[in-house]
Design a protein around this motif. Structure first.
Motif, PDB file in Angstrom:
ATOM      1  N   GLN A 311      -4.727  69.290  15.970  1.00 49.22           N
ATOM      2  CA  GLN A 311      -4.941  70.423  16.883  1.00 49.22           C
ATOM      3  C   GLN A 311      -6.381  70.911  16.816  1.00 49.22           C
ATOM      4  O   GLN A 311      -7.003  71.198  17.848  1.00 49.22           O
ATOM      5  CB  GLN A 311      -3.975  71.558  16.535  1.00 49.22           C
ATOM      6  N   GLN A 314      -8.596  68.478  18.635  1.00 44.24           N
ATOM      7  CA  GLN A 314      -8.488  68.605  20.089  1.00 44.24           C
ATOM      8  C   GLN A 314      -9.341  69.755  20.602  1.00 44.24           C
ATOM      9  O   GLN A 314      -9.985  69.640  21.659  1.00 44.24           O
ATOM     10  CB  GLN A 314      -7.017  68.790  20.486  1.00 44.24           C
ATOM     11  N   SER A 318     -12.556  69.274  23.082  1.00 43.29           N
ATOM     12  CA  SER A 318     -12.613  70.012  24.347  1.00 43.29           C
ATOM     13  C   SER A 318     -13.927  70.768  24.473  1.00 43.29           C
ATOM     14  O   SER A 318     -14.566  70.772  25.535  1.00 43.29           O
ATOM     15  CB  SER A 318     -11.429  70.982  24.428  1.00 43.29           C
TER      16      SER A 318
END
Length: 677
Positions: A311, A314, A318
């Protein structure tokens, strides 16, 4: 040719190998094997009842010539594997495996150990706590080695061990060759924009050494994320370097096999060995010699870390995709560069200006490392320019417990080989020419090896922040050996279970904070600046652990199937954990996973780094409480030294942790440091 070893013994028994002919190694080993066998047969055939003196002590004193030669060869081979030494290694590996099997499976020797155990249980003889622990370790190791097997199964085990020794040697040598052959050659200087002048000069020197008249050679380091990726501004150069790194494992050796193929063969042989010993897989077979209680406990730890790390990754990806403008074009070769470039600045201009600048010189870094050890453990380190380096360019230091030069204060020697060379193994490590033992009277002579790019002629060696951390880390291993106080060499210093050995080295990293203008406060929640990039580094680490576990959790039939498609097996294993991520490949893939395939040392044990990080993060919190109090730091350091570092494997390492820190290790500090709590 003379077989005397060592040819000349220097201070602390450090062997002078400057004039030693590599052609003599095999004759020295032959003499060592023969002498050790005579000593073992004498112990095993003793007619009187087993005692500590005639069994444990006799065993501990045996093999002096062989052990000293093996340790010396291991040190010089890992740092400077010339063609002559590679030939020696290839011949030695199966001989050493056979000799170790002969001892581990010797029925009369094991009978003596069991008799001593029974006599101790009956109160017929006395033994200290360390002697009882030593005996227990010998019995456990004998059982794990197959001492209880019948004759036919024992013959099959010996055959498997010989094949494993040959395959591990083949993997190591092909992997080392591929590192050299896949080094990236760059012709134009502008393609290296972003690297500092020292790195560029070193790349130019490496190119000339490799036979290129003009241009630059970027050597590959062991982990997949090459250090230069964080600095190279030319995206095409980054891509080429990344592809050279992940492409390892495709070079075929003389027999047509790649390291992927050889690694899969090793996993298959290990699965067969585990089944022969009565275990479902290789991972289960090594657990009796580890501190982790079960594979389930290891996987539970990984699950706590992996999901949160993905997580965080990610979110990092991003942010990079949006800020860099790359969007969907963001690729694996961009990650390190943008992680480095987008690292948040400190909260204030004052904090930013106070942040120590990197790179720093090697001598500045060594001053910090040695000063931290003096302030914490009371030792002094002094360079010995009169002693020869164990390999070209290595430096020698003497370590004192108290004032340097005073009679009786000398502890041992610390030898440092800092620079990379084509004949050197990748990564960084600690090894020993000699270990501390009250029984044999030996004192420690330890080495640290790193792979820092050599500087241009006349320029100082410069260390990056990561290399600075590595220097502290490896000196933590060195301290574990230097400060050891054990009766038996077999229990001394770093001779702890594989999943405990990284703990003291990781703890030593905390002392970098002694030289930071903004040291981490105990119990502090890391800032987003400090956590930036943790997603990438944690995911690639966990992915490598998953690969190791996958290969060593196979039955023989499953291993045979995986042997048909090693790359596919690796990809499926990662997918099961949600770690088959294009942006972040594993830190080590099966084609260049030296830790688990070039020897059995970390096989089914690469989880050890994370397992040890639980202990290290907790103990680091304990040390951080007193980093600003010199007297308190010295008191805690002395206690930690006495109760843990000096203890080695003379008792249960977890008990040493409890005695040193005063509690069981807590997982929360590690989760907090990774931004997962």
């Amino acid at each position: 040719m003379a077989q005397t070893f060592p040819p000349r013994s220097l201070d602390y028994g450090y062997p002078d190998l400057t004039a030693f002919d590599d052609a003599a190694w095999l004759s020295v080993f032959a003499a060592g094997f023969a002498r050790h066998k005579e000593e073992i047969e004498t112990i095993a055939a003793a007619g009187e009842p087993a005692t500590v003196a005639n069994t444990l002590h006799a065993f501990g004193r045996s093999g002096a010539l062989l052990n000293s030669a093996m340790r010396a060869f291991s040190c010089v081979y890992s740092a400077h594997a010339t063609e002559a030494r590679q030939q020696v290694y290839a011949e030695l590996a199966p001989q050493r495996a056979a000799h170790e099997d002969w001892i581990a499976l010797h029925p009369q020797l094991n009978a003596r150990f069991r008799q001593l155990h029974d006599r101790l249980s009956a109160g017929e003889v006395e033994a200290s706590a360390e002697q009882r622990w030593m005996l227990q370790q010998q019995l456990v190791q004998a059982e794990a080695a197959g001492a209880a097997l019948n004759e036919s199964d024992r013959a099959r085990l010996l055959e498997l061990n010989q094949r494993l020794a040959a395959e591990e040697t083949a993997y190591q040598q092909l992997q080392s060759r591929e590192v050299v052959e896949r080094a990236l050659f760059v012709q134009r200087r502008e393609e290296l924009e972003g690297l500092d002048s020292g790195q560029i000069d070193a790349a130019a020197a490496a190119a000339k050494t490799a036979g290129h008249r003009d241009g630059y050679l970027l050597s590959l380091t062991m982990p997949v994320q090459q250090q230069a990726l964080a600095q190279l501004q030319n995206r095409q150069t980054r891509r080429r370097l990344h592809e050279a790194s992940v492409g390892r494992g495709s070079l075929a050796g003389d027999d047509g096999r790649t390291t992927y193929d050889i690694g899969a063969s090793i996993a298959s042989l290990r699965a067969q060995k585990a089944q022969l010993l009565g275990f479902s897989n290789y991972f289960e077979s090594v657990l009796p010699l580890r501190t982790a209680p079960s594979t389930e406990a290891v996987k539970e730890m990984l699950e706590k870390i992996a999901a949160g790390a993905v997580q965080r990754l990610q979110r990092e990806a991003s942010t990079i995709a949006e800020t860099s403008g790359l969007g969907d074009d963001l690729a694996a070769w961009d990650m390190s560069y943008w992680i480095h470039r987008l690292k948040p600045v400190p909260a204030s201009a004052e904090a930013e200006s106070a942040t120590p600048a990197f790179p720093i010189t090697l001598d500045q870094a060594l001053t910090r490392v040695f000063d931290a050890a003096q302030r914490t453990y009371g030792i002094h380190v002094v360079e010995r320019e009169d002693l020869p380096g164990f390999v070209p360019g290595a430096r020698s230091f003497e370590v004192f417990d108290g004032a340097p030069g005073d009679a009786g204060t000398g502890i041992g020697l610390f030898l440092l080989d800092i620079h990379s060379r084509p004949t050197k193994s990748g990564g960084a490590w600690m090894n020993s020419f000699a270990v501390a033992s009250e029984l044999t009277g030996t004192r420690p002579v330890v080495i640290n090896c790193l792979n820092v790019s050599p500087p241009a002629p006349g320029q100082p060696t410069m260390l990056s922040a990561g290399e600075h951390k590595t220097l502290f880390h490896e000196f933590g291993h060195a301290l574990h050996g230097l400060l050891a106080a054990a009766e038996f060499e077999e229990l001394s210093g770093t001779a702890v279970p594989r999943d405990n050995v990284e703990f003291p080295s990781q703890v030593n990293e905390v002392f970098q904070d002694l030289y930071s203008p903004t040291p981490t406060r105990p119990g502090a929640v890391p800032s987003e600046r400090e956590l930036w990039g943790k997603g990438l580094s944690t995911v690639e680490h966990v992915a490598a652990v998953v690969i190791d576990i996958a290969w060593h959790s196979l039955t023989p039939d499953q291993a045979e199937e995986a042997l048909q498609d090693p790359r596919g097996f690796e990809q499926r294993a990662l997918a099961e954990w949600g770690l088959d991520l294009d942006l972040v490949p594993p830190r080590y893939s099966s084609g260049f996973f030296k830790h688990i395939f070039a020897s059995s040392g970390y096989a089914a044990g690469y989880y050890s780094y994370l397992w040890a990080e639980v202990l290290a993060a907790d103990a680091s919190e304990w040390f951080r409480e007193v980093l600003n109090d010199e007297a308190a730091l010295a008191r805690r350091g002395a206690h930690f030294r006495t109760q843990l570092l000096s203890r080695g494997n003379t008792r249960d390492p977890l008990e040493s942790y409890r005695q040193a820190v005063g509690r069981d290790p807590q997982v929360e500090p590690l989760l907090r440091s990774l931004g997962l709590a």
